[in-house]
Design an enzyme around this catalytic site. Structure first.
Site, PDB file in Angstrom:
ATOM      1  N   GLU A  41       0.838  -1.201   0.000  1.00  0.00           N
ATOM      2  CA  GLU A  41       0.000   0.000   0.000  1.00  0.00           C
ATOM      3  C   GLU A  41       0.875   1.253   0.000  1.00  0.00           C
ATOM      4  O   GLU A  41       0.563   2.237  -0.671  1.00  0.00           O
ATOM      5  CB  GLU A  41      -0.915   0.013   1.221  1.00  0.00           C
ATOM      6  CG  GLU A  41      -1.961  -1.075   1.217  1.00  0.00           C
ATOM      7  CD  GLU A  41      -2.811  -1.038   2.458  1.00  0.00           C
ATOM      8  OE1 GLU A  41      -3.992  -0.663   2.346  1.00  0.00           O
ATOM      9  OE2 GLU A  41      -2.287  -1.371   3.541  1.00  0.00           O
ATOM     10  N   LYS A  44     -11.808   3.539   1.582  1.00  0.00           N
ATOM     11  CA  LYS A  44     -10.735   2.840   0.882  1.00  0.00           C
ATOM     12  C   LYS A  44     -11.440   1.837  -0.036  1.00  0.00           C
ATOM     13  O   LYS A  44     -11.872   0.773   0.410  1.00  0.00           O
ATOM     14  CB  LYS A  44      -9.868   2.125   1.919  1.00  0.00           C
ATOM     15  CG  LYS A  44      -8.476   1.842   1.526  1.00  0.00           C
ATOM     16  CD  LYS A  44      -7.774   1.128   2.698  1.00  0.00           C
ATOM     17  CE  LYS A  44      -6.355   1.545   2.798  1.00  0.00           C
ATOM     18  NZ  LYS A  44      -5.629   0.766   3.812  1.00  0.00           N
TER      19      LYS A  44
END
Length: 122
Positions: A21, A100
């Site tokens: 990420e 997200k």
């Protein structure tokens, strides 16, 4: 109480607990609601009597696209705190929903999100 809503702003950031990420980054969607009094702005048509949402957008962009942190909770808290500080004269409460859409977890779901409220709402 009146509200200004900045809905579904989309940014690209590098927040997350997993190394991929932080390296690859991902999209984030953000909705911010500002609790304020819009009566004087509505009556006078004077931008100085309201919260300039273009300034709020730019501040949100700087935070989400800025320095990476591990938790989206931290991003949301930073946004809420900055709004409550930078716009303290006009904003008495803020609601932040940070989504997200594509977290790196297995399963079938639309997204994950955090929602926080700071200040006063009625």
């Amino acid at each position: 109480m009146d509200y200004i809503h900045l809905n579904d702003m989309e940014f690209y950031g590098y927040h997350g607990a997993l190394p991929e990420e932080n390296k690859l980054g991902q999209r984030f969607r953000l909705t911010v609601s500002l609790a304020t009094d819009l009566a004087e702005a509505g009556q006078t048509d004077d931008l100085s009597k309201t919260v300039n949402y273009a300034e709020v957008y730019e501040m949100c962009k700087r935070i989400v696209e800025g320095e990476a942190v591990r938790l989206i909770e931290t991003v949301a808290e930073t946004i809420a705190g900055t709004i409550m500080t930078d716009f303290a004269e006009k904003v008495i409460g803020v609601r932040v929903v940070l989504v997200k859409p594509d977290p790196p977890i297995h399963g079938h779901y639309a997204s994950v999100a955090v929602e926080i409220k700071r200040g006063r709402f009625s």
